[in-house]
Design a protein around this motif. Structure first.
Motif, PDB file in Angstrom:
ATOM      1  N   GLN A 160       0.816  -1.204   0.000  1.00  0.00           N
ATOM      2  CA  GLN A 160       0.000   0.000   0.000  1.00  0.00           C
ATOM      3  C   GLN A 160       0.856   1.263   0.000  1.00  0.00           C
ATOM      4  O   GLN A 160       0.399   2.341  -0.375  1.00  0.00           O
ATOM      5  CB  GLN A 160      -0.932   0.003   1.216  1.00  0.00           C
ATOM      6  CG  GLN A 160      -1.912  -1.154   1.252  1.00  0.00           C
ATOM      7  CD  GLN A 160      -2.720  -1.278  -0.024  1.00  0.00           C
ATOM      8  OE1 GLN A 160      -3.412  -0.338  -0.418  1.00  0.00           O
ATOM      9  NE2 GLN A 160      -2.642  -2.430  -0.683  1.00  0.00           N
ATOM     10  N   ASP A 161       2.121   1.121   0.419  1.00  0.00           N
ATOM     11  CA  ASP A 161       3.042   2.265   0.448  1.00  0.00           C
ATOM     12  C   ASP A 161       3.880   2.382  -0.809  1.00  0.00           C
ATOM     13  O   ASP A 161       4.711   3.285  -0.922  1.00  0.00           O
ATOM     14  CB  ASP A 161       3.967   2.161   1.667  1.00  0.00           C
ATOM     15  CG  ASP A 161       3.214   2.254   2.979  1.00  0.00           C
ATOM     16  OD1 ASP A 161       2.192   2.969   3.016  1.00  0.00           O
ATOM     17  OD2 ASP A 161       3.636   1.596   3.950  1.00  0.00           O
ATOM     18  N   GLY A 162       3.708   1.454  -1.746  1.00  0.00           N
ATOM     19  CA  GLY A 162       4.491   1.481  -2.974  1.00  0.00           C
ATOM     20  C   GLY A 162       5.231   0.174  -3.179  1.00  0.00           C
ATOM     21  O   GLY A 162       5.002  -0.806  -2.445  1.00  0.00           O
ATOM     22  N   PRO A 163       6.114   0.100  -4.166  1.00  0.00           N
ATOM     23  CA  PRO A 163       6.855  -1.138  -4.425  1.00  0.00           C
ATOM     24  C   PRO A 163       7.583  -1.626  -3.185  1.00  0.00           C
ATOM     25  O   PRO A 163       8.067  -0.831  -2.369  1.00  0.00           O
ATOM     26  CB  PRO A 163       7.844  -0.734  -5.521  1.00  0.00           C
ATOM     27  CG  PRO A 163       7.219   0.449  -6.178  1.00  0.00           C
ATOM     28  CD  PRO A 163       6.499   1.185  -5.091  1.00  0.00           C
ATOM     29  N   ALA A 164       7.657  -2.932  -3.030  1.00  0.00           N
ATOM     30  CA  ALA A 164       8.304  -3.525  -1.854  1.00  0.00           C
ATOM     31  C   ALA A 164       9.228  -4.642  -2.293  1.00  0.00           C
ATOM     32  O   ALA A 164       9.095  -5.199  -3.390  1.00  0.00           O
ATOM     33  CB  ALA A 164       7.259  -4.051  -0.873  1.00  0.00           C
ATOM     34  N   PHE A 165      10.160  -4.967  -1.409  1.00  0.00           N
ATOM     35  CA  PHE A 165      11.123  -6.044  -1.640  1.00  0.00           C
ATOM     36  C   PHE A 165      10.996  -7.003  -0.463  1.00  0.00           C
ATOM     37  O   PHE A 165      11.123  -6.582   0.690  1.00  0.00           O
ATOM     38  CB  PHE A 165      12.542  -5.463  -1.708  1.00  0.00           C
ATOM     39  CG  PHE A 165      13.586  -6.425  -2.228  1.00  0.00           C
ATOM     40  CD1 PHE A 165      13.930  -7.560  -1.516  1.00  0.00           C
ATOM     41  CD2 PHE A 165      14.234  -6.164  -3.430  1.00  0.00           C
ATOM     42  CE1 PHE A 165      14.895  -8.428  -2.001  1.00  0.00           C
ATOM     43  CE2 PHE A 165      15.205  -7.031  -3.913  1.00  0.00           C
ATOM     44  CZ  PHE A 165      15.534  -8.165  -3.204  1.00  0.00           C
ATOM     45  N   ALA A 166      10.729  -8.271  -0.742  1.00  0.00           N
ATOM     46  CA  ALA A 166      10.601  -9.290   0.299  1.00  0.00           C
ATOM     47  C   ALA A 166      11.740 -10.289   0.174  1.00  0.00           C
ATOM     48  O   ALA A 166      12.000 -10.807  -0.913  1.00  0.00           O
ATOM     49  CB  ALA A 166       9.261 -10.008   0.199  1.00  0.00           C
ATOM     50  N   ALA A 167      12.423 -10.560   1.273  1.00  0.00           N
ATOM     51  CA  ALA A 167      13.556 -11.497   1.280  1.00  0.00           C
ATOM     52  C   ALA A 167      13.383 -12.474   2.427  1.00  0.00           C
ATOM     53  O   ALA A 167      13.192 -12.072   3.579  1.00  0.00           O
ATOM     54  CB  ALA A 167      14.872 -10.730   1.429  1.00  0.00           C
ATOM     55  N   PHE A 168      13.442 -13.764   2.107  1.00  0.00           N
ATOM     56  CA  PHE A 168      13.249 -14.805   3.116  1.00  0.00           C
ATOM     57  C   PHE A 168      13.853 -16.100   2.601  1.00  0.00           C
ATOM     58  O   PHE A 168      14.217 -16.209   1.427  1.00  0.00           O
ATOM     59  CB  PHE A 168      11.754 -14.992   3.420  1.00  0.00           C
ATOM     60  CG  PHE A 168      10.866 -14.957   2.201  1.00  0.00           C
ATOM     61  CD1 PHE A 168      10.820 -16.029   1.318  1.00  0.00           C
ATOM     62  CD2 PHE A 168      10.108 -13.833   1.905  1.00  0.00           C
ATOM     63  CE1 PHE A 168      10.024 -16.007   0.191  1.00  0.00           C
ATOM     64  CE2 PHE A 168       9.304 -13.787   0.769  1.00  0.00           C
ATOM     65  CZ  PHE A 168       9.262 -14.880  -0.089  1.00  0.00           C
ATOM     66  N   GLY A 169      13.966 -17.096   3.482  1.00  0.00           N
ATOM     67  CA  GLY A 169      14.570 -18.364   3.120  1.00  0.00           C
ATOM     68  C   GLY A 169      14.032 -18.903   1.807  1.00  0.00           C
ATOM     69  O   GLY A 169      12.819 -18.909   1.563  1.00  0.00           O
ATOM     70  N   ALA A 170      14.945 -19.362   0.944  1.00  0.00           N
ATOM     71  CA  ALA A 170      14.579 -19.698  -0.432  1.00  0.00           C
ATOM     72  C   ALA A 170      13.546 -20.809  -0.536  1.00  0.00           C
ATOM     73  O   ALA A 170      12.784 -20.855  -1.504  1.00  0.00           O
ATOM     74  CB  ALA A 170      15.842 -20.089  -1.212  1.00  0.00           C
ATOM     75  N   LEU A 171      13.480 -21.706   0.445  1.00  0.00           N
ATOM     76  CA  LEU A 171      12.500 -22.788   0.374  1.00  0.00           C
ATOM     77  C   LEU A 171      11.060 -22.276   0.482  1.00  0.00           C
ATOM     78  O   LEU A 171      10.126 -22.993   0.131  1.00  0.00           O
ATOM     79  CB  LEU A 171      12.765 -23.823   1.469  1.00  0.00           C
ATOM     80  CG  LEU A 171      13.745 -24.940   1.118  1.00  0.00           C
ATOM     81  CD1 LEU A 171      14.037 -25.810   2.334  1.00  0.00           C
ATOM     82  CD2 LEU A 171      13.199 -25.802  -0.018  1.00  0.00           C
ATOM     83  N   HIS A 172      10.873 -21.063   0.961  1.00  0.00           N
ATOM     84  CA  HIS A 172       9.524 -20.508   1.063  1.00  0.00           C
ATOM     85  C   HIS A 172       8.964 -20.111  -0.293  1.00  0.00           C
ATOM     86  O   HIS A 172       7.753 -19.902  -0.418  1.00  0.00           O
ATOM     87  CB  HIS A 172       9.534 -19.274   1.974  1.00  0.00           C
ATOM     88  CG  HIS A 172       9.677 -19.586   3.420  1.00  0.00           C
ATOM     89  ND1 HIS A 172       8.626 -19.976   4.224  1.00  0.00           N
ATOM     90  CD2 HIS A 172      10.772 -19.583   4.221  1.00  0.00           C
ATOM     91  CE1 HIS A 172       9.056 -20.173   5.457  1.00  0.00           C
ATOM     92  NE2 HIS A 172      10.360 -19.950   5.481  1.00  0.00           N
TER      93      HIS A 172
END
Length: 338
Positions: free
Chosen positions: A302-314
């Motif tokens: 809702q605030d604009g583009p985002a970057f999500a980073a988490f364990g690759a198996l997810h």
């Protein structure tokens, strides 16, 4: 990758409790062999086929769009590796376009977790004794205490550790303990880069999530995790090398299938029982969390583009984050990460 993530948190928890001897045996680096490369070609093909049968099975960097919403996603490897340098160069342009960085746990959550355990270590220790020694055979207990001693944990403490925590400690070889506690994995690097660029860092889950991941497992199931870990403990450096190689090749799902192969070699194991155990573990460690993350991701957008980073198996699987986003109307496409 998820087991490494939880194990890295486990190392941090122990270090945060002031066990001064903890890193006494840590070496500067791990040198291991790739165990999947050492398999017969037919076995490697079987593993690849099983891994690639899952949705979104390969690749670490993705983009999801829905209307005017844009989300960049990166699978991560939670321990330090020099190959992260080149990968960060690929990720930074996408991070620069983002208004928020979403991670499993940010600096605030890690500090809250340390504070909680400093006041109440009962989540991972039972000072009256966990009964672990009596749940294992004498031979298994000897093997376990030897393995933990290599990680700086004497048997007097081992008897007090909760079974789930012990299995997580065994997931990191002694040579990698100091690196695990210091961080330096892809998540940490992205957090540092976001902080430098004044991009807010938001956690995908509460700070104490890691402590409750195994609440749904019985004592017998947690003991089985320890026994499976002990089967391959002497090859822990090789497993670390295998996991890292798979991640940097964009083949993280391959590690899940390789772990299933190893579990099927345990005494008394059957494919049916192993598959049931893996399904339950995947639900506890990944699926339930994936589902819980989606509303937080959508809120951040809702605030604009985002970057999500988490364990690759997810990322992968029918209940992976990418599949869940697709079900929510996002168009998901891979981005080049090499």
């Amino acid at each position: 990758m998820k087991f490494r993530s939880i194990a890295r948190q486990a190392v941090g928890l122990v270090a945060g409790m002031g066990f001064g001897m903890f890193f006494a045996t840590a070496q500067a680096q791990c040198v291991g062999e790739n165990l999947i490369d050492a398999l017969p070609a037919s076995d490697r093909q079987t593993l690849l086929a099983a891994a690639h049968a899952q949705p979104n099975a390969t690749g670490n960097l993705w983009q999801a769009t829905r209307g005017n919403e844009t989300l960049f996603l990166s699978g991560t490897f939670h321990l330090d590796d020099p190959r992260h340098d080149a990968l960060m160069q690929r990720l930074l342009p996408y991070l620069a376009q983002s208004r928020t960085l979403l991670v499993e746990a940010g600096p605030k959550e890690e500090a809250e977790l340390q504070q909680k355990l400093a006041k109440d270590p009962a989540a991972m220790m039972d000072m009256a004794g966990s009964g672990l020694q009596h749940m294992l055979s004498p031979e298994e207990w000897t093997q376990l205490t030897d393995a933990l001693l290599q990680r700086g944990i004497p048997s007097t403490i081992a008897e007090k550790l909760r079974p789930w925590f012990v299995s997580m400690m065994l997931a990191i070889p002694p040579c990698a303990l100091q690196l695990a506690a210091q961080g330096g994995g892809l998540d940490k690097r992205l957090i540092a880069a976001a902080t430098e660029r004044t991009i807010p860092v938001t956690a995908l889950e509460p700070f104490d999530t890691a402590l409750g991941l195994f609440d749904g497992l019985s004592a017998d199931e947690q003991i089985l995790m320890i026994r499976n870990a002990l089967l391959v403990e002497q090859q822990s450096a090789d497993f670390l090398a295998t996991t890292a190689d798979a991640f940097f090749a964009g083949e993280s799902r391959l590690i899940w299938e390789f772990s299933r192969l190893i579990a099927n070699q345990a005494p008394g194991a059957t494919p049916e029982k192993t598959d049931a155990d893996f399904a339950q573990t995947e639900t506890a460690l990944m699926v339930d969390r994936n589902i819980a993350w989606i509303p937080r991701i959508e809120a951040a957008l809702q605030d604009g583009p985002a970057f999500a980073a988490f364990g690759a198996l997810h990322l992968s699987g029918k209940d992976g984050v990418l599949a869940l986003l697709t079900a929510r109307g996002f168009a998901v496409t891979p981005l080049p990460d090499r």
